[in-house]
Write an enzyme that holds these catalytic residues in place. Structure first.
Site, PDB file in Angstrom:
ATOM      1  N   LYS A 130       1.171  -1.101   0.333  1.00 30.26           N
ATOM      2  CA  LYS A 130       0.186  -0.023  -0.092  1.00 30.26           C
ATOM      3  C   LYS A 130       0.685   1.339  -0.120  1.00 30.26           C
ATOM      4  O   LYS A 130       2.454   1.111   0.408  1.00 30.26           O
ATOM      5  CB  LYS A 130      -1.165  -0.363   1.398  1.00 30.26           C
ATOM      6  CG  LYS A 130      -2.070   0.532   1.504  1.00 30.26           C
ATOM      7  CD  LYS A 130      -3.252  -0.141   0.609  1.00 30.26           C
ATOM      8  CE  LYS A 130      -4.577   0.980   0.362  1.00 30.26           C
ATOM      9  NZ  LYS A 130      -5.373   0.282  -0.223  1.00 30.26           N
ATOM     10  N   ASP A 170      -6.855   4.577  -4.575  1.00 27.83           N
ATOM     11  CA  ASP A 170      -7.498   3.818  -3.156  1.00 27.83           C
ATOM     12  C   ASP A 170      -8.191   5.684  -2.823  1.00 27.83           C
ATOM     13  O   ASP A 170      -8.797   6.347  -3.559  1.00 27.83           O
ATOM     14  CB  ASP A 170      -6.900   3.562  -2.238  1.00 27.83           C
ATOM     15  CG  ASP A 170      -7.126   3.080  -0.750  1.00 27.83           C
ATOM     16  OD1 ASP A 170      -7.992   1.886  -0.360  1.00 27.83           O
ATOM     17  OD2 ASP A 170      -7.210   3.733   0.477  1.00 27.83           O
TER      18      ASP A 170
HETATM   19  P1  NDP Z   1     -13.262   7.944  -2.094  1.00 28.24           P
HETATM   20  O1  NDP Z   1     -11.726   8.452  -2.301  1.00 28.24           O
HETATM   21  O2  NDP Z   1     -13.255   7.606  -3.833  1.00 28.24           O
HETATM   22  O3  NDP Z   1     -14.016   8.493  -1.496  1.00 28.24           O
HETATM   23  C1  NDP Z   1     -14.273   7.733  -0.293  1.00 28.24           C
HETATM   24  C2  NDP Z   1     -15.178   8.333   0.682  1.00 28.24           C
HETATM   25  O4  NDP Z   1     -14.583   7.604   2.023  1.00 28.24           O
HETATM   26  C3  NDP Z   1     -15.736  10.039   0.674  1.00 28.24           C
HETATM   27  O5  NDP Z   1     -17.323   9.883   0.653  1.00 28.24           O
HETATM   28  C4  NDP Z   1     -14.773  10.744   1.689  1.00 28.24           C
HETATM   29  O6  NDP Z   1     -15.711  11.574   1.670  1.00 28.24           O
HETATM   30  C5  NDP Z   1     -15.454   9.482   2.955  1.00 28.24           C
HETATM   31  N1  NDP Z   1     -14.249   9.340   3.452  1.00 28.24           N
HETATM   32  C6  NDP Z   1     -12.971   9.579   3.646  1.00 28.24           C
HETATM   33  N2  NDP Z   1     -12.399   9.025   4.263  1.00 28.24           N
HETATM   34  C7  NDP Z   1     -13.112  10.074   5.313  1.00 28.24           C
HETATM   35  C8  NDP Z   1     -12.647   9.943   7.134  1.00 28.24           C
HETATM   36  N3  NDP Z   1     -11.664  10.141   7.125  1.00 28.24           N
HETATM   37  N4  NDP Z   1     -14.238   9.857   7.788  1.00 28.24           N
HETATM   38  C9  NDP Z   1     -14.995   9.779   7.102  1.00 28.24           C
HETATM   39  N5  NDP Z   1     -14.993   9.932   5.600  1.00 28.24           N
HETATM   40  C10 NDP Z   1     -14.187   9.724   4.662  1.00 28.24           C
HETATM   41  O7  NDP Z   1     -12.085   6.622  -1.862  1.00 28.24           O
HETATM   42  P2  NDP Z   1     -12.364   4.891  -2.072  1.00 28.24           P
HETATM   43  O8  NDP Z   1     -14.398   5.033  -2.654  1.00 28.24           O
HETATM   44  O9  NDP Z   1     -11.824   4.185  -2.916  1.00 28.24           O
HETATM   45  O10 NDP Z   1     -12.627   3.929  -1.224  1.00 28.24           O
HETATM   46  C11 NDP Z   1     -13.613   3.841   0.409  1.00 28.24           C
HETATM   47  C12 NDP Z   1     -12.500   2.731   1.340  1.00 28.24           C
HETATM   48  O11 NDP Z   1     -12.959   1.294   0.389  1.00 28.24           O
HETATM   49  C13 NDP Z   1     -11.280   3.158   2.101  1.00 28.24           C
HETATM   50  O12 NDP Z   1     -11.345   2.228   2.974  1.00 28.24           O
HETATM   51  C14 NDP Z   1     -10.672   2.112   0.705  1.00 28.24           C
HETATM   52  O13 NDP Z   1      -9.945   1.691   1.254  1.00 28.24           O
HETATM   53  C15 NDP Z   1     -11.230   0.814  -0.229  1.00 28.24           C
HETATM   54  N6  NDP Z   1     -11.219   0.273  -0.579  1.00 28.24           N
HETATM   55  C16 NDP Z   1     -11.104   0.517  -1.847  1.00 28.24           C
HETATM   56  C17 NDP Z   1     -10.206  -0.225  -3.498  1.00 28.24           C
HETATM   57  C18 NDP Z   1     -11.135   0.966  -4.943  1.00 28.24           C
HETATM   58  O14 NDP Z   1     -11.007   0.158  -5.339  1.00 28.24           O
HETATM   59  N7  NDP Z   1     -10.974   2.345  -5.162  1.00 28.24           N
HETATM   60  C19 NDP Z   1     -10.447  -1.435  -3.185  1.00 28.24           C
HETATM   61  C20 NDP Z   1     -11.070  -2.172  -1.887  1.00 28.24           C
HETATM   62  C21 NDP Z   1     -11.147  -1.155  -0.497  1.00 28.24           C
HETATM   63  P3  NDP Z   1     -15.382  13.120   1.681  1.00 28.24           P
HETATM   64  O15 NDP Z   1     -15.638  13.000   0.299  1.00 28.24           O
HETATM   65  O16 NDP Z   1     -15.876  13.651   2.395  1.00 28.24           O
HETATM   66  O17 NDP Z   1     -13.989  12.972   1.648  1.00 28.24           O
HETATM   67  O1  2IT Z   2      -7.823  -1.834  -0.589  1.00 28.79           O
HETATM   68  C1  2IT Z   2      -7.810  -1.894  -1.949  1.00 28.79           C
HETATM   69  O2  2IT Z   2      -7.851  -3.565  -2.898  1.00 28.79           O
HETATM   70  C2  2IT Z   2      -7.444  -1.159  -3.530  1.00 28.79           C
HETATM   71  N1  2IT Z   2      -7.727  -0.208  -3.015  1.00 28.79           N
HETATM   72  C3  2IT Z   2      -7.215  -1.615  -4.786  1.00 28.79           C
HETATM   73  C4  2IT Z   2      -6.346  -2.067  -4.733  1.00 28.79           C
HETATM   74  C5  2IT Z   2      -5.757  -2.470  -5.960  1.00 28.79           C
HETATM   75  O3  2IT Z   2      -4.540  -3.113  -6.713  1.00 28.79           O
HETATM   76  O4  2IT Z   2      -6.383  -2.616  -7.141  1.00 28.79           O
END
Ligand code: NDP
Ligand code: 2IT
Length: 452
Positions: A130, A170
């Site tokens: 990461k 992420d």
């Molecule tokens: P985005 O940046 O697209 O969205 C993040 C969302 O979470 C936004 O709505 C943001 O609000 C909110 N958020 C972020 N940080 C905080 C915080 N500290 N407190 C409250 N709300 C928060 O990210 P993703 O959707 O990609 O990621 C969301 C989660 O999913 C994370 O835990 C990530 O690690 C996990 N994940 C993502 C993957 C991917 O493929 N993208 C794969 C697997 C897991 P705001 O708009 O106000 O910042």
């Molecule tokens: O938390 C996760 O699994 C991700 N943010 C996606 C990682 C990836 O390499 O696609």
């Protein structure tokens, strides 16, 4: 040495805490895994002798670096960047990049540790890593984001590579940022390779990668409900977050016949009793795109919806919960409220959104509970498929990729059941199943390598 002579769980965690001072998130993630693994390896001497868990809980390396960039006013800004390469026992390091002011070494170490087990669970050959920076994309212009991404890659490029370490997106890193980083990598190295995933379709990206994490989480939920004699049609979901994962989870849940009642961001949550249908999800997608709008604007657009400043959606009565924002956003008290209000299933779209107390509440109440390392593995799985397509220099069809995602999520589900079925198979402890299944493959590869 007899198994009973080995250090116990509390002693092990005390050591992890001592060696990682001030890194609460990392210690939390290790503890959650260690409690299941200690039980599993109690009678497996070779895992003890080879110190497997102790070694997985020590990243292969933590790279930290300065990232300088110039803002639109011409002022020099200094950020800190990292790449944590946790384990490449079963494949090249693989895992996302997070840009958020809350990013610390502890957060990235917990995410890289979790990623190691998650990637193993997918069945694909990927190690765990990461990266990220304490850069806040909110309020930054497109040019500022570009300059930051270029500066970040100017250091990162020497540590990554298609067969070495393959980052992706992420929090705060989506298609635009991947494009900027890919462009800079290509410029520095003069190589067009699959060094990143989540790329644009024009330059080697895979169909379905954008949707895969959220869709995959709902496929996983669907599998769990089916095993329990339940189904999504007619169910009400509370969803947190309003980013990539949350919106695609909401989209798939609605497509499969459920109703989504809430979404959130770091300012609070919105509750729409009428249900957030596809048209409303599309509206939020546009709001939350590159201009990073605020979720509270939803209530100006859709009457009947309410905004709850500073709150999280767990008090809204529901059948299922999909935490899809960030770590530790669902506490023990929240979990108790969800259970009391009749929530029967939880699938974590985010990484470690439920804290240790919350996980304990769900496990004790026998709530159907999927940890992030299983439920949100669809994203990295399609990243793995993107790597395969890049290696073979081909692009698979959307319908084939959709089916592969469904099959992979089913495979992860079944691996969790294999190691997590308790009480004669009546209840599945998916946390335990995911931890053991994820651990076993990595551990057995490490045994094969000897002491390295
Ligand atoms: P985005 O940046 O697209 O969205 C993040 C969302 O979470 C936004 O709505 C943001 O609000 C909110 N958020 C972020 N940080 C905080 C915080 N500290 N407190 C409250 N709300 C928060 O990210 P993703 O959707 O990609 O990621 C969301 C989660 O999913 C994370 O835990 C990530 O690690 C996990 N994940 C993502 C993957 C991917 O493929 N993208 C794969 C697997 C897991 P705001 O708009 O106000 O910042
Ligand atoms: O938390 C996760 O699994 C991700 N943010 C996606 C990682 C990836 O390499 O696609």
């Amino acid at each position: 040495m007899a198994v009973s002579d080995h250090v116990d769980l509390d002693g092990f965690i005390a050591g992890v805490r001592r060696r990682n001072p001030g890194q609460a998130e990392f210690v939390q993630a290790v503890r959650e895994v260690a409690q299941d693994i200690f039980e599993f390896i109690a009678d497996k001497e070779q895992y003890h002798r080879h110190q497997i868990l102790r070694r997985i809980a020590e990243p292969d390396r933590v790279i930290s670096f300065r990232v300088c960039w110039e803002d639109d006013k011409g002022e020099i800004r200094v950020q800190r960047g990292w790449r944590v390469q946790n384990s490449n026992a079963i494949g090249p390091y693989k895992g996302g990049i997070r840009f958020h002011p809350s990013v610390t070494e502890s957060v990235l170490k917990f995410l890289a540790f979790e990623q190691t087990f998650k990637n193993s669970l997918t069945g694909l050959p990927m190690g765990g890593a990461k990266g990220g920076a304490n850069f806040n994309p909110r309020g930054k212009s497109g040019h500022e984001v570009m300059r930051f991404c270029q500066s970040f890659m100017t250091e990162l490029y020497r540590h990554v590579g298609a067969d070495v370490d393959v980052p992706a997106g992420d929090i705060g890193v989506g298609g635009r940022e991947i494009g900027f980083m890919f462009g800079q990598y290509k410029r520095i190295t003069n190589q067009f390779t699959g060094v990143l995933t989540g790329k644009g379709l024009e330059y080697g990206g895979s169909l379905i990668r954008t949707e895969a994490t959220g869709y995959g989480a709902v496929h996983f939920l669907d599998n769990m409900l089916e095993l329990a004699g339940q189904a999504i049609p007619g169910k009400r979901a509370v969803v947190s977050g309003s980013g990539n994962v949350a919106l695609h989870a909401a989209e798939k849940f609605v497509e499969l016949g459920g109703t989504v009642l809430t979404l959130s961001d770091s300012d609070g949550f919105i509750h729409d009793p009428a249900g957030i249908d596809q048209a409303r999800i599309d509206w939020v997608k546009a709001l939350k795109g590159e201009r990073r709008g605020r979720i509270q604007d939803y209530v100006k657009e859709f009457t009947g919806a309410t905004f709850h400043a500073g709150g999280r959606p767990w008090s809204v009565p529901c059948d299922v919960a999909l935490p899809c924002a960030t770590q530790n956003e669902l506490t023990g008290a929240d979990a108790k409220l969800l259970v009391a209000n009749g929530c029967i299933a939880v699938a974590e779209g985010a990484n470690m959104p439920t804290d240790l107390d919350g996980v304990h509440v769900f496990r004790t109440a026998k709530t159907i509970f999927a940890p992030g390392k299983a439920a949100n593995a669809g994203g990295v799985s399609v990243s793995g498929l993107e790597m395969s397509q890049n290696s073979a220099r081909i692009a698979w069809k959307e319908e084939d990729l959709r089916k592969m995602l469904i099959d992979i999520m089913r495979g992860i589900h079944d691996r969790c059941v294999e190691h997590g079925a308790v009480a004669g198979g009546k209840y599945v402890d998916y946390v335990r199943g995911a931890n053991i299944a994820g651990f076993k493959k990595v551990a057995d590869a490490m045994l094969a390598f000897g002491v390295v």
